[in-house]
Design an enzyme around this catalytic site. Structure first.
Site, PDB file in Angstrom:
ATOM      1  N   ASP A   8       0.717  -1.310   0.105  1.00 32.81           N
ATOM      2  CA  ASP A   8      -0.066  -0.102   0.153  1.00 32.81           C
ATOM      3  C   ASP A   8       0.918   1.330   0.105  1.00 32.81           C
ATOM      4  O   ASP A   8       2.080   1.428   0.384  1.00 32.81           O
ATOM      5  CB  ASP A   8      -0.950   0.137   1.167  1.00 32.81           C
ATOM      6  CG  ASP A   8      -0.247   0.043   2.520  1.00 32.81           C
ATOM      7  OD1 ASP A   8       0.787  -0.771   2.655  1.00 32.81           O
ATOM      8  OD2 ASP A   8      -0.678   0.736   3.526  1.00 32.81           O
ATOM      9  N   GLU A  20      -0.604  -1.708   5.225  1.00 34.91           N
ATOM     10  CA  GLU A  20       0.409  -1.778   6.390  1.00 34.91           C
ATOM     11  C   GLU A  20       0.295  -0.237   7.148  1.00 34.91           C
ATOM     12  O   GLU A  20       0.701  -0.132   8.205  1.00 34.91           O
ATOM     13  CB  GLU A  20       1.847  -1.884   5.833  1.00 34.91           C
ATOM     14  CG  GLU A  20       2.667  -2.134   7.036  1.00 34.91           C
ATOM     15  CD  GLU A  20       3.304  -0.841   7.586  1.00 34.91           C
ATOM     16  OE1 GLU A  20       3.378  -0.868   8.872  1.00 34.91           O
ATOM     17  OE2 GLU A  20       3.412   0.204   6.859  1.00 34.91           O
TER      18      GLU A  20
HETATM   19 ZN   LIG Z   1       4.956   4.038   6.281  1.00 33.62          ZN
HETATM   20 ZN   LIG Z   2       6.444   1.391   5.256  1.00 35.42          ZN
END
Ligand SMILES: [Zn+2]
Ligand SMILES: [Zn+2]
Length: 386
Positions: free
Chosen positions: A79, A136
């Site tokens: 991401d 994440e």
């Molecule tokens: Zn980051």
């Molecule tokens: Zn990262």
């Protein structure tokens, strides 16, 4: 360094993938195009099994070696971030307000490079499980994949992660056993006073004056409450109240973050924030609401796996280029959830003198690709041939 030489041939191709991903950033769980790109590449490489939709948009590939054996997981994140890119690079984001400012484009491309090489060579027994996770950056994508049965479904016995680090020279690695990344928690404190005319403060309960006292007292958590040998950061990053110069408002809102490397210190900080906010507000007749939100846990590297990871890095770049006792970072990393599920380790790889992570001028350094791919290959072969 034979692996490094062989992988160097992949460098150009991997950097093409990396730039393609960089141009097309996607956020949190909405990484459909990135996941489709990963899936397509894994298919082209002849990866034995590909499963999509784990943890909503995560992708997993299974590469079987010669003969049966253990299974180890290698994880990359996919991401991007909600930032307007200012890198000026030819492969800049084509989507306004989104960019790969944390280098997850590089992480995904490097793990694809390793998957390609491992699927071609298969110099190992057992299975390499390549894990591509969404969300994440604050979405707990790693937890979503773990809760979707990632570890059990593929029989993963150890799991490894890697992140690029601006400021560390290209061709270097850094790791430590124990806490390497912090638990990044958030808090919001709402002070409820009594508003009124600014010329008549004696008829009010001023939430700004009380909020300012709370900000001051929160500084004592790190300096007076926590053991000085156990780090904690308490930062107040928002203070919102009021509308104009002659009104004392009803409410003030404070927000901030707590970073800790130890679960006991984390508990202490949360408790003290609640006590300090309640105590200061009570002393001045105000009410207070404390909302404390725990994001991911401390990223804790397991001792044996830290040693395995360091050995693989040393095989690639030599002992002088691997720091095995690096200072931890107070940033957070949701790979922590995978390390709670299985033993493993998280390593940092040098990104050279680039802008910092999450900066609009940041770009992943393609020079790091050969090192990152080689590390993954070496680690997998080492763990699955011994
Ligand atoms: Zn980051
Ligand atoms: Zn990262």
């Amino acid at each position: 360094m034979p692996i490094l030489n062989r992988v160097a041939e992949l460098q150009h191709e991997v950097s093409e993938w990396r730039r393609h991903l960089h141009t097309n950033p996607e956020i949190l769980y909405d990484v459909e195009e990135t996941a489709a790109f990963v899936e397509q590449k894994l298919r082209e490489f002849g990866v034995d099994e590909i499963v999509t939709g784990i943890g909503r948009t995560g992708v997993v590939g299974v590469i079987r070696g010669q003969g049966s054996g253990r299974a180890i997981g290698l994880r990359a994140d996919m991401d991007a971030l909600p930032i307007q890119e200012l890198s000026g690079k030819a492969w800049s984001s084509k989507t306004p307000g989104k960019m790969h400012a944390c280098g997850h484009d590089g992480h995904t491309a490097m793990l694809l490079g390793a998957a390609k090489h491992l699927a071609e060579t298969r110099n190992f027994r057992g299975s390499v499980i390549v894990i591509f996770q969404p969300a994440e950056e604050g979405g707990a994508g790693a937890l979503a994949m773990v809760q979707d049965g990632l570890m059990e479904r593929f029989g993963i016995e150890e799991v490894y992660g890697m992140h690029n680090m601006p400021g560390m020279p290209v061709g270097t690695f850094a790791i430590r056993k124990g806490g390497i990344m912090a638990a990044p928690d958030k808090f919001t404190i709402t002070v409820k006073g009594r508003g009124g005319h600014a010329a008549e403060p004696h008829h009010t309960i001023d939430p700004i004056a009380i909020g300012a006292q709370i900000v001051g007292n929160l500084q004592l958590i790190a300096s007076r409450n926590a053991n000085p040998l156990r780090s904690v950061v308490v930062s107040v990053t928002r203070f919102q109240a009021g509308t104009t110069h002659n009104i004392i408002p009803e409410e003030a809102m404070l927000g901030g973050t707590v970073r800790s490397l130890d679960e006991a210190v984390r508990d202490l900080a949360e408790n003290r924030i609640r006590e300090v906010a309640k105590g200061v507000a009570a002393a001045h007749g105000a009410d207070v609401i404390v909302d404390y939100e725990r994001a991911c846990p401390v990223t804790v590297n397991h001792p044996d796996e830290t040693m395995h990871a360091a050995r693989a890095a040393i095989d690639i770049v030599g002992g002088q280029n691997v720091d095995t006792e690096v200072d931890p970072s107070m940033a957070g990393e949701d790979f922590a959830f995978m390390l709670q599920a299985r033993p493993g380790a998280y390593i940092m790889i040098g990104n050279g003198k680039t802008a910092g992570l999450h900066h609009p001028a940041y770009d992943f350094n393609d020079e790091a690709i050969a090192y990152g791919v080689s590390y993954w290959v070496r680690l997998a072969e080492q763990r699955l041939t011994e």
